[in-house]
Design a protein around this motif. Structure first.
Motif, PDB file in Angstrom:
ATOM      1  N   SER A  36      -0.631   2.555   1.988  1.00 50.08           N
ATOM      2  CA  SER A  36       0.452   1.732   1.218  1.00 50.08           C
ATOM      3  C   SER A  36       0.253   0.499   1.124  1.00 50.08           C
ATOM      4  O   SER A  36       0.006  -0.025   2.312  1.00 50.08           O
ATOM      5  N   PHE A  37       0.485  -0.470   0.176  1.00 48.01           N
ATOM      6  CA  PHE A  37       0.527  -1.833   0.215  1.00 48.01           C
ATOM      7  C   PHE A  37       1.914  -2.561  -0.314  1.00 48.01           C
ATOM      8  O   PHE A  37       2.139  -1.908  -1.399  1.00 48.01           O
ATOM      9  N   ALA A  38       2.304  -3.420   0.217  1.00 47.09           N
ATOM     10  CA  ALA A  38       3.527  -4.008  -0.266  1.00 47.09           C
ATOM     11  C   ALA A  38       3.094  -5.050  -1.342  1.00 47.09           C
ATOM     12  O   ALA A  38       2.262  -5.514  -1.409  1.00 47.09           O
ATOM     13  N   SER A  39       4.349  -5.191  -2.269  1.00 48.86           N
ATOM     14  CA  SER A  39       3.992  -6.065  -3.310  1.00 48.86           C
ATOM     15  C   SER A  39       3.838  -7.429  -3.018  1.00 48.86           C
ATOM     16  O   SER A  39       4.277  -8.154  -1.938  1.00 48.86           O
ATOM     17  N   GLY A  40       3.093  -8.142  -3.592  1.00 50.66           N
ATOM     18  CA  GLY A  40       2.668  -9.577  -3.547  1.00 50.66           C
ATOM     19  C   GLY A  40       1.834  -9.892  -2.343  1.00 50.66           C
ATOM     20  O   GLY A  40       0.976 -10.967  -2.224  1.00 50.66           O
ATOM     21  N   ARG A  41       1.739  -9.064  -1.157  1.00 48.35           N
ATOM     22  CA  ARG A  41       0.844  -9.337  -0.371  1.00 48.35           C
ATOM     23  C   ARG A  41      -0.651  -9.005  -0.432  1.00 48.35           C
ATOM     24  O   ARG A  41      -0.987  -7.714  -0.936  1.00 48.35           O
ATOM     25  N   ASP A  42      -1.736  -9.767  -0.399  1.00 47.75           N
ATOM     26  CA  ASP A  42      -3.110  -9.759  -0.781  1.00 47.75           C
ATOM     27  C   ASP A  42      -3.727  -8.373   0.028  1.00 47.75           C
ATOM     28  O   ASP A  42      -3.615  -8.362   1.224  1.00 47.75           O
ATOM     29  N   MET A  43      -4.290  -7.470  -0.471  1.00 47.76           N
ATOM     30  CA  MET A  43      -4.900  -6.329  -0.010  1.00 47.76           C
ATOM     31  C   MET A  43      -6.181  -6.947   0.603  1.00 47.76           C
ATOM     32  O   MET A  43      -6.859  -6.580   1.632  1.00 47.76           O
ATOM     33  N   VAL A  44      -7.006  -7.628  -0.382  1.00 49.18           N
ATOM     34  CA  VAL A  44      -8.489  -8.346   0.193  1.00 49.18           C
ATOM     35  C   VAL A  44      -7.911  -9.727  -0.566  1.00 49.18           C
ATOM     36  O   VAL A  44      -7.635 -10.160  -1.342  1.00 49.18           O
ATOM     37  N   HIS A  45      -8.765 -10.680   0.610  1.00 50.69           N
ATOM     38  CA  HIS A  45      -8.660 -12.255   0.119  1.00 50.69           C
ATOM     39  C   HIS A  45     -10.036 -12.553  -0.180  1.00 50.69           C
ATOM     40  O   HIS A  45     -10.976 -12.270   0.661  1.00 50.69           O
ATOM     41  N   GLN A  46     -10.135 -13.559  -1.390  1.00 50.57           N
ATOM     42  CA  GLN A  46     -11.617 -13.829  -1.612  1.00 50.57           C
ATOM     43  C   GLN A  46     -12.138 -14.553  -0.274  1.00 50.57           C
ATOM     44  O   GLN A  46     -11.528 -15.507   0.363  1.00 50.57           O
ATOM     45  N   GLY A  47     -13.239 -14.351  -0.227  1.00 53.75           N
ATOM     46  CA  GLY A  47     -13.887 -14.843   1.225  1.00 53.75           C
ATOM     47  C   GLY A  47     -14.299 -14.040   2.261  1.00 53.75           C
ATOM     48  O   GLY A  47     -15.024 -14.211   3.112  1.00 53.75           O
ATOM     49  N   GLN A  48     -13.449 -12.925   2.346  1.00 48.74           N
ATOM     50  CA  GLN A  48     -13.359 -11.920   3.294  1.00 48.74           C
ATOM     51  C   GLN A  48     -14.719 -11.074   3.304  1.00 48.74           C
ATOM     52  O   GLN A  48     -15.276 -10.969   2.076  1.00 48.74           O
ATOM     53  N   ALA A  49     -15.069 -10.677   4.570  1.00 49.23           N
ATOM     54  CA  ALA A  49     -16.422  -9.828   4.363  1.00 49.23           C
ATOM     55  C   ALA A  49     -16.137  -8.735   4.834  1.00 49.23           C
ATOM     56  O   ALA A  49     -15.177  -8.272   5.380  1.00 49.23           O
ATOM     57  N   GLY A  50     -16.996  -7.585   4.403  1.00 54.19           N
ATOM     58  CA  GLY A  50     -17.185  -6.350   5.141  1.00 54.19           C
ATOM     59  C   GLY A  50     -15.767  -5.711   4.568  1.00 54.19           C
ATOM     60  O   GLY A  50     -15.106  -4.876   5.515  1.00 54.19           O
ATOM     61  N   GLN A  51     -15.310  -5.637   3.279  1.00 57.25           N
ATOM     62  CA  GLN A  51     -14.124  -4.761   3.010  1.00 57.25           C
ATOM     63  C   GLN A  51     -14.289  -3.443   2.311  1.00 57.25           C
ATOM     64  O   GLN A  51     -15.337  -3.306   1.755  1.00 57.25           O
ATOM     65  N   ALA A  52     -13.345  -2.728   2.514  1.00 53.14           N
ATOM     66  CA  ALA A  52     -13.269  -1.328   2.104  1.00 53.14           C
ATOM     67  C   ALA A  52     -13.189  -1.302   0.513  1.00 53.14           C
ATOM     68  O   ALA A  52     -12.788  -2.327  -0.182  1.00 53.14           O
ATOM     69  N   ALA A  53     -13.343  -0.427  -0.110  1.00 52.37           N
ATOM     70  CA  ALA A  53     -13.079  -0.127  -1.638  1.00 52.37           C
ATOM     71  C   ALA A  53     -11.745   0.924  -1.632  1.00 52.37           C
ATOM     72  O   ALA A  53     -11.461   1.564  -0.735  1.00 52.37           O
ATOM     73  N   TYR A  54     -11.097   0.875  -2.680  1.00 48.46           N
ATOM     74  CA  TYR A  54     -10.062   1.771  -3.017  1.00 48.46           C
ATOM     75  C   TYR A  54     -10.150   2.473  -4.282  1.00 48.46           C
ATOM     76  O   TYR A  54     -10.569   2.009  -5.118  1.00 48.46           O
ATOM     77  N   ILE A  55      -9.324   3.595  -4.368  1.00 41.32           N
ATOM     78  CA  ILE A  55      -9.063   4.162  -5.628  1.00 41.32           C
ATOM     79  C   ILE A  55      -7.430   4.135  -5.870  1.00 41.32           C
ATOM     80  O   ILE A  55      -6.831   4.601  -4.734  1.00 41.32           O
ATOM     81  N   LEU A  56      -7.075   3.769  -6.921  1.00 38.78           N
ATOM     82  CA  LEU A  56      -5.662   3.225  -7.042  1.00 38.78           C
ATOM     83  C   LEU A  56      -4.967   4.567  -7.525  1.00 38.78           C
ATOM     84  O   LEU A  56      -5.304   5.000  -8.585  1.00 38.78           O
ATOM     85  N   SER A  57      -4.014   5.016  -6.849  1.00 39.04           N
ATOM     86  CA  SER A  57      -3.198   6.199  -7.380  1.00 39.04           C
ATOM     87  C   SER A  57      -1.873   5.978  -7.726  1.00 39.04           C
ATOM     88  O   SER A  57      -1.483   6.679  -9.014  1.00 39.04           O
ATOM     89  N   VAL A  58      -0.964   4.979  -7.347  1.00 40.86           N
ATOM     90  CA  VAL A  58       0.253   4.863  -8.016  1.00 40.86           C
ATOM     91  C   VAL A  58       0.239   3.172  -7.786  1.00 40.86           C
ATOM     92  O   VAL A  58      -0.052   2.616  -6.882  1.00 40.86           O
ATOM     93  N   GLY A  59       1.103   2.723  -8.986  1.00 46.57           N
ATOM     94  CA  GLY A  59       1.319   1.113  -8.966  1.00 46.57           C
ATOM     95  C   GLY A  59      -0.008   0.628  -9.694  1.00 46.57           C
ATOM     96  O   GLY A  59      -0.922   0.982  -9.936  1.00 46.57           O
TER      97      GLY A  59
END
Lengths: 244, 244
Positions: A36-59
DNA sequence: CGAAACGTTGAATGGTTTCAACAAGAGTGG
DNA sequence: CCACTCTTGTTGAAACCATTCAACGTTTCG
């Protein structure tokens, strides 16, 4: 728990291939790691390395790039069933950021999961490649919109595209859909100022074409809107009449 | 015949992985089916189905979309070493057209060839995925440019990006590069009118930043141009100083 | 030579931005 | 509970960037 057939990803990929029971089982397994992720808080920020991918299910989520001068350009909007960050798995650093719009739920996908899919469910793998290609086609169409259309046509096109995409996961129709975006989101997506977005929305509303208000998009005259936007959904590669 | 190491694709992929002799051999085999295309005649037209993909070896190509009202938006420029039409292999119909700019040579790539690469040269396959992801990142950056930058910055950014890309295949440097594009191409790529492109070019020339003339781009003050364009080549994922 | 493609410049127009001000609702802390 | 702030939406007026229209020069090529 949601039935597998009702997971947004299943609904979306069904538009491309008929999914077998085995395929559906793999999709279910892909949704193991719920986040789960809260509104407005970036999940991934540009410049970050080695990020996971996601499948969006709600929202909803928007992917964007911030420029040195602070202006923001939203590149794409993700709705349920969409992938998120698949590209940054290959490039060394993520070239853009992801911001949840409202509270969201997503399944984390690791590179290993993808290998599993490719090995065990080739038809599903093909469907995923289809989805990725389709995402790319949407970005291209978005670019054309911004480059060669005026504000009114851009807005109309954008609202129509979202409608078609949501229809694919049974969350919208020719009548309209729920939409958590603000006018600022629209401005950043369409390369306009928020003030002008407001004016254009009023204009579309006064013309009796579409209303964007209180988190809901209502189409008043779908066909005339399609005409205004020169909206040809071919690039979405969705066969047949999707919006009923 | 060109040595394998000097094939543009080899040069480009070398920026990502060190290619083995086996990899190079596969690259050579990918260039079996050589094709030539005449200037101006579309290789692929939007709406066509079942198209082949190509690897560009000599000359430039632009991929674009035409709108019902006749306006054109160039989505991307391909230079030697670039893939062309990979996406349309998966989607049912090609969503855009390809036009050779001048006479070009390209190697035809069939779906079977790609399977061969994935089976025989996994490192090379990874490098190809890298190239595809990078192409996508370029389209995204292009979108940001058009959406949120003024004409001068767009132009500067565009010329700089091309320079970096060409440097990767040893066809450009911080001094400049040969460029077969017309001002009309620039206009369609940047979402501007041809008239305004002319004015912006004059402005950049008068400021002593860059000259675009007679098929050649000359950088007069590379650093100041980078600053004006806010050009951050991170999205190109090219490590280290490329332009020497 | 004439036509076509490309480049160049001026003037008028217009779509969009910026600046500024205000209204309404949600959330917060005293 | 009420003032307070923050976010979002709304509207007007002035300024500006880019387009359109128009005209003309240059080069290339059949």
């Amino acid at each position: 728990m949601t039935k597998v057939e009702n997971i947004p990803l299943s609904r979306k990929l069904s538009a491309f291939v008929a999914l077998s029971k085995a395929d559906l089982a793999v999709i279910e397994r892909l949704h193991r790691r719920r986040r789960s992720f809260a509104s407005g808080r970036d999940m991934v920020h540009q410049g970050q390395a080695g990020q996971a991918a996601y499948i969006l299910s709600v929202g909803w989520v928007c992917s964007y790039k911030i420029q040195p001068d602070g202006t923001r350009q939203i590149v794409d909007i993700q709705v349920p069933g969409d992938f998120l960050g698949l590209r940054s798995v290959l490039l060394r650093t993520s070239d853009h950021s992801f911001e949840p719009i409202g509270e969201i739920q997503a399944a984390e996908v690791l590179p290993g999961d993808l290998l599993e899919v490719f090995a065990q469910a080739p038809r599903l793998a093909l469907a995923i490649l289809w989805a990725v290609s389709r995402d790319e086609a949407m970005v291209v169409e978005h670019l054309v919109c911004i480059g060669r259309r005026d504000a009114e046509a851009r807005m109309a096109h954008f609202l129509l595209e979202l409608g078609s995409r949501l229809a694919l996961v049974k969350m919208g129709s020719k009548a309209g859909y729920d939409c958590p975006l603000t006018q600022y989101h629209l401005a950043d997506a369409l390369g306009l100022s928020a003030v002008h977005v407001n004016r254009v929305l009023r204009q579309l509303r006064d013309s009796g074409l579409v209303t964007f208000r209180d988190g809901h998009v209502t189409f008043h005259d779908y066909n005339r809107l399609v005409e205004l936007a020169e909206f040809d959904p071919a690039y979405l590669d969705q066969i047949g009449p999707l919006l009923k």
